[in-house]
Write an enzyme that holds these catalytic residues in place. Structure first.
Site, PDB file in Angstrom:
ATOM      1  N   SER A  46       0.823  -1.215   0.000  1.00 53.03           N
ATOM      2  CA  SER A  46       0.000   0.000   0.000  1.00 53.03           C
ATOM      3  C   SER A  46       0.856   1.265   0.000  1.00 53.03           C
ATOM      4  CB  SER A  46      -0.928  -0.008   1.214  1.00 53.03           C
ATOM      5  OG  SER A  46      -0.150  -0.088   2.401  1.00 53.03           O
ATOM      6  N   HIS A  47       2.099   1.160   0.416  1.00 57.45           N
ATOM      7  CA  HIS A  47       2.999   2.322   0.399  1.00 57.45           C
ATOM      8  C   HIS A  47       4.176   2.109  -0.545  1.00 57.45           C
ATOM      9  CE1 HIS A  47       0.729   3.307   4.012  1.00 57.45           C
ATOM     10  NE2 HIS A  47       1.092   4.545   3.791  1.00 57.45           N
ATOM     11  N   ARG A  51       2.085   3.850  -4.919  1.00 57.36           N
ATOM     12  CA  ARG A  51       2.045   5.289  -4.650  1.00 57.36           C
ATOM     13  C   ARG A  51       2.718   6.125  -5.749  1.00 57.36           C
ATOM     14  NH1 ARG A  51      -0.168   6.956   0.746  1.00 57.36           N
ATOM     15  NH2 ARG A  51      -1.128   4.951   1.194  1.00 57.36           N
ATOM     16  N   THR A 159      -6.326  10.212   8.281  1.00 55.36           N
ATOM     17  CA  THR A 159      -6.204   8.879   8.889  1.00 55.36           C
ATOM     18  C   THR A 159      -5.090   8.900   9.933  1.00 55.36           C
ATOM     19  OG1 THR A 159      -4.870   8.236   6.989  1.00 55.36           O
ATOM     20  CG2 THR A 159      -7.162   7.572   6.968  1.00 55.36           C
ATOM     21  N   ASP A 177       3.252   1.089  13.375  1.00 56.86           N
ATOM     22  CA  ASP A 177       2.845   2.229  12.547  1.00 56.86           C
ATOM     23  C   ASP A 177       1.386   1.988  12.227  1.00 56.86           C
ATOM     24  OD1 ASP A 177       2.353   4.100  10.580  1.00 56.86           O
ATOM     25  OD2 ASP A 177       3.860   3.349   9.175  1.00 56.86           O
ATOM     26  N   ALA A 179      -2.649   3.654  11.514  1.00 53.75           N
ATOM     27  CA  ALA A 179      -3.590   4.750  11.311  1.00 53.75           C
ATOM     28  C   ALA A 179      -4.505   4.841  12.529  1.00 53.75           C
ATOM     29  CB  ALA A 179      -4.432   4.490  10.063  1.00 53.75           C
ATOM     30  N   GLU A 187      -7.359   0.028   2.104  1.00 54.50           N
ATOM     31  CA  GLU A 187      -8.069  -1.252   2.257  1.00 54.50           C
ATOM     32  C   GLU A 187      -9.503  -1.146   1.737  1.00 54.50           C
ATOM     33  OE1 GLU A 187      -7.576  -3.456   6.003  1.00 54.50           O
ATOM     34  OE2 GLU A 187      -5.951  -2.069   6.484  1.00 54.50           O
ATOM     35  N   HIS A 228     -14.383   6.747  20.638  1.00 49.11           N
ATOM     36  CA  HIS A 228     -13.906   8.082  21.028  1.00 49.11           C
ATOM     37  C   HIS A 228     -12.424   8.076  21.388  1.00 49.11           C
ATOM     38  CE1 HIS A 228     -14.598   6.458  25.084  1.00 49.11           C
ATOM     39  NE2 HIS A 228     -13.757   7.364  25.491  1.00 49.11           N
ATOM     40  N   LYS A 229     -11.895   6.911  21.759  1.00 48.43           N
ATOM     41  CA  LYS A 229     -10.471   6.871  22.138  1.00 48.43           C
ATOM     42  C   LYS A 229      -9.563   7.092  20.923  1.00 48.43           C
ATOM     43  CE  LYS A 229     -11.092   4.129  26.290  1.00 48.43           C
ATOM     44  NZ  LYS A 229     -10.575   3.092  27.177  1.00 48.43           N
ATOM     45  N   ARG A 302       2.307 -11.443  18.541  1.00 45.77           N
ATOM     46  CA  ARG A 302       3.354 -11.131  17.587  1.00 45.77           C
ATOM     47  C   ARG A 302       3.910  -9.772  17.975  1.00 45.77           C
ATOM     48  NH1 ARG A 302       0.417 -11.492  12.408  1.00 45.77           N
ATOM     49  NH2 ARG A 302      -0.047  -9.286  12.597  1.00 45.77           N
ATOM     50  N   PRO A 304       5.148  -6.137  17.063  1.00 45.04           N
ATOM     51  CA  PRO A 304       4.936  -5.266  15.905  1.00 45.04           C
ATOM     52  C   PRO A 304       6.147  -5.317  14.981  1.00 45.04           C
ATOM     53  CG  PRO A 304       4.350  -4.123  17.936  1.00 45.04           C
ATOM     54  CD  PRO A 304       4.973  -5.419  18.337  1.00 45.04           C
TER      55      PRO A 304
END
Lengths: 333, 333
Positions: A46-47, A51, A159, A177, A179, A187, A228-229, A302, A304
Site C-alpha cells: 500500500s505504500h 504510490r 487517517t 505504525d 492509522a 483497504e 472516542h479513544k 506477535r 509489531p
C-alpha cells in the site's frame, strides 16, 4: 496475467527514473525511491509502487517542488525544524535525521518539526533508522479529512498515523505504525475494486450513516479505531503535526489542495529519546527484552513489525513481483 | 439511604484526616487529597473517594512510605527525574512539576521520569496544570497486568492510560485521559456489583475465552481498545513508563506487589512541550482554536474534558453527595 519480477535495486532504479522524468532532481527522486523500495521490500504494498502514480501526479500538476532543498534549523535547544521547501517528505526527513539524533543524544529528548512537505509514505520507514540508532522514537502526521470525530457525521481528521519504535539488543527494532482510523483508506479501495463488503464499524456513507459498502464509505468517511479513544488520538495528531509546529490541520490542507491524486502539503512531528539518558543507562536494553519475551511467549501474539521482517528477508533475496499491467502503467508515467 | 453532602473543602479535609490517621504526614496526605478532591469535583468518582480505601490499605500494610520526601534531579539537559521515595505519586508529581515546566520552557521539549512511586490517580489531574501553564503535555503510566496482548490469552499490560493536554486561549485546556483497555476495570466492577452484563469485546474469562459476564472478566482479563492498535499503545506505555525510565513493567510490579488493595510500585512518564518554541510563537493559540471550532461545530461531538468541566462548575458550587454507607466506611479507615 504474467508477473514482472524485479530485484529491489531494480525497484529503486524504476522509481528514480520515473520521478526524474516527471521533474524531480536525483536527490529528491532517490529519497522517495528509498521509502518506496523499503515498503516493497517489507511487503507493505500500500505504500510501495502503488504510490508512484500519486507522486508523479503532484509533480506534473506543479504542486510539489521536485528540486526541493530542505533547510535545517535548530529553533530551540531540543527542537530541530526542517523546512521542506515544498518537496516530498523523504529528503526533508533524511536532512533532519542526523540533527535530530544528535539533539536527542545531547539533551536526552528532542523533537523534529517538519514543515512544508508532501507526505505520502509509511511512517515506519522513518522510525526504524532512529530506533536502529539506539533511540526511542515516535512520529505522526495528518493528511486530508477522512475520519469523523467521535459522535459527528463529517470527516475532519486525516487517517493520522502514529508510529513508535524501540531499539533491540540485536536484530530489528520493534516498530509499529498504525492509522487512527479503523482501517486504512487503501483497504477500502481494495474492497471496492474486488467487490467485497467491509466489516461493520469501519465507515459511514456521505450522510454519516453506518454502511459496509466500500463505495459508499469512499464517498463518506472512515471511523476512528476504538470509538472516542481513537478519535482523541486523531485529534492529538492534528495538534502535534499541525498546531504545535505551525503547519496545517487536515481540513486546512484539503482546502488548499488541488486534488491531483497526490498528498496535500502538510507537516510531521517526530520525537526521539535516548533511553541511556533516562536513568537506566546500563540496564534498559536487557530490561526491555524481558517485556518482548513475555509478549512473544504467548501463543497467537506477535511483536509489531514481525511480519514485515519476515517479508524483508524473503524479498531481499527473491525480489518482488508485480503484474504486467501495473508495471506498464508505471512505465507510462 | 440518606446521602451525605460534602463541600469540596470538606472532601479535602476528610482525605487529609484519614490518610494522616493511617500514617501519612501532612504534605503527602494533602497532595493525595488534592487529586481525590479534583476527581470528585469533576464527577470522576472512579478516582475520587472510592480510592481512599486503597490508599489507606497500602499505608497500613507498610508498602507505601507515607512520609516520602521526593527528590528531584536533572539527569540530562531536557530530562528531569523524580525519585518518589516510595510514596504516593501526587507529591512526587508536585515536586517535579515546576522543574519540568522550566525545563520545557528552556529547551522547547522536556521529559519528567517519575520512579519509585505508587500511582492510583487519574492522569488528567496531572496534565491539566501543565496545559494551564501553556504547555502541550502527555503522560502515561502502567500498573499490574489486566489487559492481554492482541492475539494472546493472558493479561500482560496494565490498563495503561495515556493522557494528553493542549492549552486554550481562554477557559479550560483540552485534556483527554483514556485507558488503553476497552473499558476501565472499575466499570467491570460496577457491572458485577449491579448485576448487568458487559458488551461483547470488553474482556475474556480466566481461560482467555470471550465473555460478557463481568465476574468472569474480573477473574480473566480485559481487551485492549481497538484490537491490535490499542494493544500496541499499551506496549508503548509499558516501554515509556517502565523500560525508558528504569522502572517496572506491569508484570514485574505485580510480582513484587503484596496485593493489599492499593497500587503497586511503579513509574510514570510525562512529556511537556512549549508550542511557542516550535516555530509559530505568535499564531499557535489562535490556530488551534480553529480545529476546536471545527470539532465543536458538528452535532454530537464533544471536546475531551467538556463533561468534566460541566461537573466542575456544578460541584464547586453545590458540593458532592455520597451515600451514608460509603461515608461511614471512610470514617472507619
Amino acid at each position: 496475467m504474467t508477473d514482472v519480477k524485479l530485484a529491489l535495486d531494480e525497484v529503486h532504479a524504476l522509481v528514480v527514473d520515473t520521478l526524474m522524468r516527471c521533474g524531480c532532481d536525483e536527490e529528491n527522486a532517490a529519497a522517495v525511491a528509498r521509502v518506496i523500495t523499503a515498503a516493497e521490500r517489507d511487503g507493505c504494498h500500500s505504500h510501495g509502487l502503488m504510490r508512484l502514480a500519486g507522486y508523479a501526479a503532484t509533480l506534473k500538476s506543479g504542486k510539489v517542488n521536485g528540486k526541493a532543498r530542505p533547510r535545517v534549523e535548530q529553533i530551540a535547544p531540543a527542537v530541530v525544524r526542517v523546512d521542506g521547501d515544498g518537496g516530498f517528505a523523504p529528503l526533508a526527513l533524511e536532512t533532519g535525521r542526523q540533527p535530530l539524533v544528535d539533539c536527542a543524544r545531547k539533551n536526552g529528548i528532542a523533537a523534529l518539526a517538519l514543515v512544508d512537505i508532501y507526505h505520502f509514505a509509511a511512517l515506519w520507514t522513518e522510525i526504524e533508522p532512529l530506533a536502529e540508532a539506539g533511540l526511542c522514537a515516535l512520529a505522526c502526521t495528518s493528511y486530508k479529512p477522512a475520519v469523523i470525530p467521535a459522535g459527528g457525521k463529517k470527516a475532519l481528521y486525516g487517517t493520522n498515523p502514529i508510529a513508535f519504535g524501540w531499539p533491540r539488543k540485536s536484530g530489528n527494532p520493534v516498530v509499529f505504525d498504525q492509522a487512527t482510523s479503523v482501517v486504512a483508506r487503501g483497504e477500502v479501495m481494495l474492497a471496492a475494486r474486488e467487490g467485497h463488503q467491509m466489516a461493520e464499524g469501519v465507515g459511514v456513507d456521505a450522510d454519516g450513516n453506518p454502511t459496509t459498502d466500500p463505495n459508499a464509505i469512499l464517498e463518506g468517511s472512515l471511523l476512528a479505531f476504538g470509538g472516542h479513544k481513537g478519535s482523541s488520538l486523531a485529534m492529538m495528531v492534528e495538534l502535534l503535526a499541525g498546531g504545535l509546529i505551525g503547519e496545517s490541520f487536515s481540513f486546512e490542507a484539503a482546502r488548499r489542495d488541488n486534488n491531483d491524486g497526490g498528498p496535500p502539503q502538510g507537516g510531521e512531528f517526530i520525537l526521539a529519546m535516548d533511553p541511556g539518558m533516562f536513568g537506566d543507562a546500563e540496564g534498559w536494553l536487557d530490561h526491555s527484552e524481558l517485556l518482548f519475551e513475555q509478549i512473544a511467549a504467548q501463543e497467537g501474539t506477535r511483536l509489531p513489525g514481525d511480519r514485515r521482517h519476515a517479508n524483508r528477508e524473503r524479498n531481499t533475496r527473491d525480489g518482488i513481483s508485480l503484474s504486467q499491467a501495473v508495471y506498464d502503467k508505471i512505465l507510462e508515467l
